[in-house]
Structure formats: structure tokens, C-alpha cells
Design a protein around this motif. Sequence first.
Motif, short mmCIF file in Angstrom:
data_model
loop_
_atom_site.label_atom_id
_atom_site.label_comp_id
_atom_site.label_asym_id
_atom_site.label_seq_id
_atom_site.Cartn_x
_atom_site.Cartn_y
_atom_site.Cartn_z
N GLU A 1 5.94 22.91 -6.77
CA GLU A 1 6.37 23.72 -5.62
C GLU A 1 7.60 23.14 -4.93
O GLU A 1 7.97 23.59 -3.85
CB GLU A 1 5.24 23.82 -4.60
N GLY A 2 8.20 22.13 -5.53
CA GLY A 2 9.38 21.51 -4.95
C GLY A 2 9.06 20.12 -4.41
O GLY A 2 7.91 19.74 -4.27
N ASN A 3 10.12 19.39 -4.14
CA ASN A 3 9.94 18.02 -3.63
C ASN A 3 10.95 17.69 -2.54
O ASN A 3 11.23 16.52 -2.29
CB ASN A 3 10.01 17.01 -4.77
N GLU A 4 11.48 18.72 -1.87
CA GLU A 4 12.47 18.44 -0.83
C GLU A 4 11.80 17.91 0.43
O GLU A 4 10.66 18.24 0.75
CB GLU A 4 13.32 19.68 -0.52
N HIS A 5 12.55 17.07 1.14
CA HIS A 5 12.08 16.52 2.40
C HIS A 5 12.37 17.52 3.52
O HIS A 5 13.44 18.13 3.54
CB HIS A 5 12.74 15.19 2.71
N VAL A 6 11.40 17.66 4.42
CA VAL A 6 11.57 18.52 5.59
C VAL A 6 11.31 17.68 6.83
O VAL A 6 10.69 16.61 6.76
CB VAL A 6 10.63 19.75 5.55
N GLY B 1 6.77 17.59 11.31
CA GLY B 1 6.29 18.65 12.19
C GLY B 1 6.52 20.04 11.63
O GLY B 1 5.94 21.01 12.11
N THR B 2 7.35 20.14 10.58
CA THR B 2 7.58 21.43 9.95
C THR B 2 6.28 21.91 9.30
O THR B 2 5.62 21.15 8.60
CB THR B 2 8.68 21.32 8.86
N GLU B 3 5.91 23.15 9.56
CA GLU B 3 4.73 23.73 8.91
C GLU B 3 5.11 24.11 7.48
O GLU B 3 6.10 24.80 7.25
CB GLU B 3 4.27 24.99 9.65
N VAL B 4 4.32 23.65 6.52
CA VAL B 4 4.55 23.99 5.12
C VAL B 4 3.32 24.73 4.62
O VAL B 4 2.19 24.27 4.83
CB VAL B 4 4.81 22.73 4.26
N ASP B 5 3.53 25.85 3.98
CA ASP B 5 2.43 26.63 3.41
C ASP B 5 2.32 26.25 1.94
O ASP B 5 3.10 26.74 1.11
CB ASP B 5 2.71 28.12 3.59
N GLY C 1 5.15 20.09 -3.32
CA GLY C 1 5.83 20.94 -2.36
C GLY C 1 6.66 20.16 -1.37
O GLY C 1 6.71 18.92 -1.40
N PRO C 2 7.34 20.87 -0.47
CA PRO C 2 8.15 20.20 0.56
C PRO C 2 7.28 19.24 1.37
O PRO C 2 6.09 19.51 1.60
CB PRO C 2 8.65 21.37 1.42
N GLN D 1 -5.05 12.71 7.24
CA GLN D 1 -3.68 12.23 7.45
C GLN D 1 -2.73 13.43 7.36
O GLN D 1 -3.08 14.47 6.80
CB GLN D 1 -3.35 11.17 6.41
N PRO D 2 -1.51 13.31 7.88
CA PRO D 2 -0.57 14.43 7.85
C PRO D 2 -0.27 14.89 6.42
O PRO D 2 0.11 14.09 5.56
CB PRO D 2 0.69 13.87 8.52
N MET D 3 -0.43 16.18 6.19
CA MET D 3 -0.23 16.72 4.84
C MET D 3 1.19 16.48 4.33
O MET D 3 1.39 16.23 3.15
CB MET D 3 -0.55 18.22 4.79
N GLY D 4 2.18 16.54 5.21
CA GLY D 4 3.56 16.28 4.78
C GLY D 4 3.73 14.88 4.23
O GLY D 4 4.50 14.67 3.28
#
Length: 193
Positions: free
Chosen positions: A61-66, A69-73, A82-83, A98-101
Motif C-alpha cells: 500500500e506504499g511506504n511514504e512518510h506522512v 497525526g495524519t489519519e491513514v486508512d 502503507g503510509p 502503539q501508534p499505527m503510523g
Amino acid sequence: MTDGHDLAERSSLSRRRTLGVVGAGAVAALAGCLGGGGGDTSLPENGDPDLLADVESFPNEGNEHVQRGTEVDYGTRPPTSGPHYGGVVEAGFYEEPQPMGDIVHTLEHGAIVAYYAPDALTDEARSNLQSWANAHTGTWKSFVAMPYPYDDPEAPYALTAWRHLLRMDEYDADVVQAFAAEYMGRGPENPVR
């Protein structure tokens, strides 16, 4: 002159210092040898295919950094790619999600993330998960265990690696070892195995 109480106290202090010096991984291994540990946490080159028959594999689903606090679906639950944020979650057994991001970035680093439903967590599962988390702490080859970040998990336990997911209706230490052997240290950012 010392009495027996002073000697016992010094001996106990010496044992505590020794355990503090050898580190958590060695303590976990020692506990396993003494019968109170969490099982075999060795990492064979690959996992037993029969034990991995139910692993689901998903597209990247990608590997970019966001920004944090950005919501990622995420397309899978729990996420497998994913992001993600720029931080990672250190190896360990966690009582809180722990934070999903950060978790997804940790997967990209080659970690295994094990999820558990707190009400289903057995003493055996807790002990084994803690042993894995204590034994595998490298930046590119770690093990994280934490409760699901949502209330209605599809199974009491799940194992994730980058693009891979295995749900377990009951805890099986052999399956955990097979999954870790197959995927740990093989994340896309810096594969070390």
C-alpha cells in the motif's frame, strides 16, 4: 565478622547485579532453561510451510512518510503496509496499543508485530510473546507485541509482517516461531536476512 543474614543479603544482591548486567534477552533465555520461560525463540532460516498455510499476503500500500497525526486508512486490519510516520516502536511487550503510523514503519524495518485481545491473553501466550520481544530487539529484526488498537478483532491473536498477516484463533508458539522465521528481518527498507 558477618552473620549468616549478611551473607545471604550479599549473595542476593550479587545475583540481582549479575542479572542486571547480562540483559533482558539472556534473562529470558535463562528463564526458558529453568522451565519458567516462554519457549523457543530461535530463528530458523525459514518457517515451516505447513504452519504458515493460512498466511495472507497483500499488495504493498506504499511506504511514504506522512506527518505524525495524519489519519491513514489502511487496507488491512491490522495494517501490513502503507503510509506511515517517521518513528518506530522499539521491540517489547506492550500493555497499550502503539501508534499505527509508527507500527507500520516498524514493519517496514523488518519487525514482526503480534497483536492480542487482552481478554484472550493466556499466561503461556504472554510469556512467549515477552520472550520473543526480549530476544529480538535489533533495529532491522525486532519483535513487538501489543493489544489490538480496536475493540472487535477478527481473531484473539494476529501476527503481521510487511505485506503479511496471520490470524490465530488460539495461541500457538510453533506458529509464532514459523512466522518470525519466515518474515523477521526481511522488511523492504533494509533486509538483513
